[in-house]
Design a protein around this motif. Structure first.
Motif, PDB file in Angstrom:
ATOM      1  N   ALA A  81      12.721  38.800 -22.032  1.00 55.78           N
ATOM      2  CA  ALA A  81      11.817  37.722 -22.453  1.00 55.78           C
ATOM      3  C   ALA A  81      12.374  36.340 -22.094  1.00 55.78           C
ATOM      4  O   ALA A  81      11.604  35.408 -21.832  1.00 55.78           O
ATOM      5  CB  ALA A  81      11.579  37.812 -23.965  1.00 55.78           C
ATOM      6  N   HIS A  82      13.723  36.197 -22.058  1.00 58.16           N
ATOM      7  CA  HIS A  82      14.308  34.893 -21.696  1.00 58.16           C
ATOM      8  C   HIS A  82      13.828  34.476 -20.307  1.00 58.16           C
ATOM      9  O   HIS A  82      13.543  33.311 -20.059  1.00 58.16           O
ATOM     10  CB  HIS A  82      15.839  34.973 -21.665  1.00 58.16           C
ATOM     11  CG  HIS A  82      16.472  35.100 -23.015  1.00 58.16           C
ATOM     12  ND1 HIS A  82      17.363  34.188 -23.517  1.00 58.16           N
ATOM     13  CD2 HIS A  82      16.354  36.047 -23.981  1.00 58.16           C
ATOM     14  CE1 HIS A  82      17.778  34.560 -24.722  1.00 58.16           C
ATOM     15  NE2 HIS A  82      17.173  35.693 -25.020  1.00 58.16           N
ATOM     16  N   MET A  83      13.790  35.461 -19.403  1.00 62.17           N
ATOM     17  CA  MET A  83      13.449  35.156 -18.016  1.00 62.17           C
ATOM     18  C   MET A  83      11.965  34.799 -17.890  1.00 62.17           C
ATOM     19  O   MET A  83      11.593  33.884 -17.167  1.00 62.17           O
ATOM     20  CB  MET A  83      13.799  36.371 -17.152  1.00 62.17           C
ATOM     21  CG  MET A  83      13.896  36.099 -15.692  1.00 62.17           C
ATOM     22  SD  MET A  83      15.055  34.773 -15.331  1.00 62.17           S
ATOM     23  CE  MET A  83      16.539  35.681 -15.004  1.00 62.17           C
ATOM     24  N   TYR A  88       7.731  29.828 -17.652  1.00 58.84           N
ATOM     25  CA  TYR A  88       6.803  28.885 -18.284  1.00 58.84           C
ATOM     26  C   TYR A  88       7.467  27.510 -18.417  1.00 58.84           C
ATOM     27  O   TYR A  88       6.803  26.487 -18.281  1.00 58.84           O
ATOM     28  CB  TYR A  88       6.326  29.418 -19.649  1.00 58.84           C
ATOM     29  CG  TYR A  88       5.737  30.824 -19.545  1.00 58.84           C
ATOM     30  CD1 TYR A  88       4.974  31.197 -18.441  1.00 58.84           C
ATOM     31  CD2 TYR A  88       5.964  31.783 -20.526  1.00 58.84           C
ATOM     32  CE1 TYR A  88       4.463  32.483 -18.323  1.00 58.84           C
ATOM     33  CE2 TYR A  88       5.447  33.064 -20.422  1.00 58.84           C
ATOM     34  CZ  TYR A  88       4.713  33.414 -19.306  1.00 58.84           C
ATOM     35  OH  TYR A  88       4.206  34.685 -19.181  1.00 58.84           O
ATOM     36  N   MET A  89       8.777  27.502 -18.660  1.00 57.51           N
ATOM     37  CA  MET A  89       9.502  26.220 -18.722  1.00 57.51           C
ATOM     38  C   MET A  89       9.600  25.575 -17.336  1.00 57.51           C
ATOM     39  O   MET A  89       9.553  24.361 -17.186  1.00 57.51           O
ATOM     40  CB  MET A  89      10.926  26.430 -19.285  1.00 57.51           C
ATOM     41  CG  MET A  89      10.959  26.778 -20.754  1.00 57.51           C
ATOM     42  SD  MET A  89      10.197  25.465 -21.738  1.00 57.51           S
ATOM     43  CE  MET A  89       8.669  26.236 -22.205  1.00 57.51           C
ATOM     44  N   ALA A 127      14.567  28.006 -22.392  1.00 59.76           N
ATOM     45  CA  ALA A 127      13.903  29.261 -22.776  1.00 59.76           C
ATOM     46  C   ALA A 127      14.749  30.015 -23.801  1.00 59.76           C
ATOM     47  O   ALA A 127      14.227  30.530 -24.798  1.00 59.76           O
ATOM     48  CB  ALA A 127      13.668  30.127 -21.540  1.00 59.76           C
ATOM     49  N   ASP A 128      16.071  30.070 -23.574  1.00 57.66           N
ATOM     50  CA  ASP A 128      16.974  30.774 -24.509  1.00 57.66           C
ATOM     51  C   ASP A 128      16.775  30.235 -25.928  1.00 57.66           C
ATOM     52  O   ASP A 128      16.704  30.994 -26.897  1.00 57.66           O
ATOM     53  CB  ASP A 128      18.454  30.525 -24.148  1.00 57.66           C
ATOM     54  CG  ASP A 128      18.840  30.980 -22.754  1.00 57.66           C
ATOM     55  OD1 ASP A 128      18.164  31.862 -22.211  1.00 57.66           O
ATOM     56  OD2 ASP A 128      19.833  30.431 -22.204  1.00 57.66           O
ATOM     57  N   ILE A 129      16.723  28.925 -26.024  1.00 58.36           N
ATOM     58  CA  ILE A 129      16.671  28.271 -27.345  1.00 58.36           C
ATOM     59  C   ILE A 129      15.285  28.426 -27.982  1.00 58.36           C
ATOM     60  O   ILE A 129      15.146  28.778 -29.150  1.00 58.36           O
ATOM     61  CB  ILE A 129      17.026  26.768 -27.186  1.00 58.36           C
ATOM     62  CG1 ILE A 129      18.483  26.615 -26.726  1.00 58.36           C
ATOM     63  CG2 ILE A 129      16.769  25.993 -28.479  1.00 58.36           C
ATOM     64  CD1 ILE A 129      18.846  25.205 -26.254  1.00 58.36           C
ATOM     65  N   LEU A 130      14.248  28.164 -27.172  1.00 54.83           N
ATOM     66  CA  LEU A 130      12.886  28.106 -27.734  1.00 54.83           C
ATOM     67  C   LEU A 130      12.354  29.479 -28.128  1.00 54.83           C
ATOM     68  O   LEU A 130      11.533  29.590 -29.042  1.00 54.83           O
ATOM     69  CB  LEU A 130      11.940  27.440 -26.727  1.00 54.83           C
ATOM     70  CG  LEU A 130      12.275  25.967 -26.418  1.00 54.83           C
ATOM     71  CD1 LEU A 130      11.337  25.424 -25.335  1.00 54.83           C
ATOM     72  CD2 LEU A 130      12.190  25.103 -27.675  1.00 54.83           C
ATOM     73  N   LEU A 131      12.822  30.519 -27.439  1.00 55.16           N
ATOM     74  CA  LEU A 131      12.312  31.874 -27.695  1.00 55.16           C
ATOM     75  C   LEU A 131      12.439  32.271 -29.164  1.00 55.16           C
ATOM     76  O   LEU A 131      11.628  33.034 -29.687  1.00 55.16           O
ATOM     77  CB  LEU A 131      13.081  32.873 -26.810  1.00 55.16           C
ATOM     78  CG  LEU A 131      12.637  34.330 -26.885  1.00 55.16           C
ATOM     79  CD1 LEU A 131      11.190  34.493 -26.403  1.00 55.16           C
ATOM     80  CD2 LEU A 131      13.562  35.212 -26.029  1.00 55.16           C
ATOM     81  N   ARG A 151      13.924  19.838 -26.070  1.00 56.58           N
ATOM     82  CA  ARG A 151      12.962  19.208 -27.014  1.00 56.58           C
ATOM     83  C   ARG A 151      11.787  18.603 -26.262  1.00 56.58           C
ATOM     84  O   ARG A 151      10.633  18.753 -26.659  1.00 56.58           O
ATOM     85  CB  ARG A 151      13.643  18.059 -27.771  1.00 56.58           C
ATOM     86  CG  ARG A 151      14.418  18.437 -28.974  1.00 56.58           C
ATOM     87  CD  ARG A 151      15.023  17.182 -29.589  1.00 56.58           C
ATOM     88  NE  ARG A 151      14.048  16.460 -30.405  1.00 56.58           N
ATOM     89  CZ  ARG A 151      13.869  16.685 -31.695  1.00 56.58           C
ATOM     90  NH1 ARG A 151      14.594  17.597 -32.300  1.00 56.58           N
ATOM     91  NH2 ARG A 151      12.979  16.004 -32.378  1.00 56.58           N
ATOM     92  N   ASP A 152      12.104  17.885 -25.161  1.00 59.07           N
ATOM     93  CA  ASP A 152      11.028  17.243 -24.386  1.00 59.07           C
ATOM     94  C   ASP A 152      10.063  18.282 -23.838  1.00 59.07           C
ATOM     95  O   ASP A 152       8.842  18.096 -23.858  1.00 59.07           O
ATOM     96  CB  ASP A 152      11.613  16.439 -23.210  1.00 59.07           C
ATOM     97  CG  ASP A 152      12.416  15.231 -23.682  1.00 59.07           C
ATOM     98  OD1 ASP A 152      12.276  14.858 -24.866  1.00 59.07           O
ATOM     99  OD2 ASP A 152      13.186  14.682 -22.873  1.00 59.07           O
ATOM    100  N   LEU A 153      10.615  19.393 -23.338  1.00 61.27           N
ATOM    101  CA  LEU A 153       9.754  20.440 -22.765  1.00 61.27           C
ATOM    102  C   LEU A 153       8.889  21.064 -23.863  1.00 61.27           C
ATOM    103  O   LEU A 153       7.692  21.307 -23.667  1.00 61.27           O
ATOM    104  CB  LEU A 153      10.614  21.531 -22.105  1.00 61.27           C
ATOM    105  CG  LEU A 153      11.482  21.091 -20.914  1.00 61.27           C
ATOM    106  CD1 LEU A 153      12.362  22.241 -20.441  1.00 61.27           C
ATOM    107  CD2 LEU A 153      10.621  20.592 -19.765  1.00 61.27           C
ATOM    108  N   ALA A 154       9.506  21.281 -25.028  1.00 61.39           N
ATOM    109  CA  ALA A 154       8.769  21.885 -26.144  1.00 61.39           C
ATOM    110  C   ALA A 154       7.631  20.966 -26.588  1.00 61.39           C
ATOM    111  O   ALA A 154       6.492  21.406 -26.800  1.00 61.39           O
ATOM    112  CB  ALA A 154       9.728  22.152 -27.306  1.00 61.39           C
TER     113      ALA A 154
END
Ligand code: AQP
Length: 327
Positions: A81-83, A88-89, A127-131, A151-154
């Protein structure tokens, strides 16, 4: 309890900077995830045998710190799922943002060609963090900019497609967030530095530690004073000693007023030897149990995959992808 996530790359032997900046901040608690980020470790050509060895080494450090009792320890490449979230990021971030990353600029400087992976690395980290809907990311200072980008991407994704991601925040220790090289004290201590005397490894013997600190580059002059601009070498040693003993730097300056560099270095060396001793002894004992390490990591991967799955489903739905129904 806030969700905590952090990762360590299995790119070589861990050093005291990795410990003081990151590992020492990690707490064993439910809902905390610690990841061996092996996909990040192949942005440069690498030796496959060393990747496996490095993965076991980082896992041994995490287990020696007791993180497997309560939190989830796992290997990034075990959770695909990280990949997927990274893609998406990749479609959310911009070239300009990545070009501004200090670590990329430093690593790419003076080279004719670098991999796309080195450039895109912060998107995989996002991705690692947001997942995992992470709120706190304990890291050293060098990773702060990457967490800010996350944070900016989120925020961008949330404003385009509706509230999806939690906005994470970097957490840094009060002392030891940026341990500098012993031989080039204006630079960060790095696993990838080929000079063995530049870094204190978690598995260094007491004699190695004493020798390296004795040879550490200091500054001209005689004063033991914290002044990172004028006296980067002495300041680095003061920061290491303060981080390990809990004595404030201002108190250390008072204690060493009028003392010689030699005496100061000997005391820093003893603080490091004693500060790292319990961790080193446990790591050595655990390293001989590769089977048990792998069992912990397999179980961790299953837990992490289950924790990340709902978020990824939500992202796919928000982006409008057609669902695959179970057969
Ligand atoms: N010198 C350091 N001082 C304080 N913290 C540090 N960290 C790294 N170096 C220092 C923190 O350790 C965690 C794991 O780092 P990593 O494995 O992701 O690698 P890195 O940040 O790229 O640093 P390294 O270990 O020195 O590797 P190379 O040589 O590849 O650059 C992170 O939280 C990091 O901030």
């Amino acid at each position: 309890m806030p969700r905590v996530f952090s990762g360590v790359q299995p790119t070589g032997a861990l050093h005291i900077g990795n410990y003081l900046g990151a590992l020492r901040q990690f707490e064993a608690a439910p809902g905390h995830l610690y990841c061996i980020v092996d996909w990040h470790a192949i942005t440069e050509p690498h030796d496959p045998a060393l990747l496996r060895e490095g993965t076991l080494h980082v896992a041994a450090a995490m287990i020696a710190l007791g993180l497997h009792e309560g939190s989830t320890l796992f290997v990034q490449s075990h959770v695909p799922a990280h990949m997927e979230l990274m893609w998406y990021m990749t479609c959310t971030g911009t070239m300009g943002e990545l070009q501004r990353m200090t670590q990329f600029k430093a690593k790419a400087q003076g080279r004719e060609s670098v991999s796309v992976g080195l450039f895109a690395y912060p998107l995989l980290m996002a991705a690692d963090i947001l997942l995992y809907r992470t709120e706190k990311v304990p890291v050293g200072e060098d990773q702060k900019q990457h967490v800010e980008l996350t944070r900016d991407l989120a925020e961008r994704f949330n404003s385009r497609y509706g509230k999806t991601f939690v906005l994470p925040e970097a957490v840094m220790p009060p002392a030891g967030a940026r341990v500098r090289s012993l031989t080039k004290p204006t630079e960060k201590m790095s696993k990838s530095d080929p000079d063995p005397d530049s870094k204190i490894l978690l598995l260094d013997s007491p004699d190695d530690i004493r020798r390296k600190i004795k040879r550490a580059v200091t500054d001209t002059g005689r004063e033991i004073r914290h002044d990172p601009e004028e006296k980067p070498g002495i300041s680095n040693l003061l920061e290491i000693q303060s981080a390990l003993t809990g004595t404030p730097i201002s108190r250390l300056e008072e204690l060493y007023a009028g003392k010689a560099y030699r005496e100061f270095k000997e005391e820093v060396a003893e603080a490091v030897v004693e500060g790292l001793r319990p961790l080193r002894e446990k790591m050595v004992a655990i390293a001989s149990e590769a089977g048990e390490i792998e069992r912990i990591l397999q179980e961790g991967a299953r837990k992490a995959a289950a924790l990340g799955a709902p978020l990824l489903e939500d992202v796919r739905r928000k982006l409008g992808f057609m669902e695959l129904s179970p057969s």
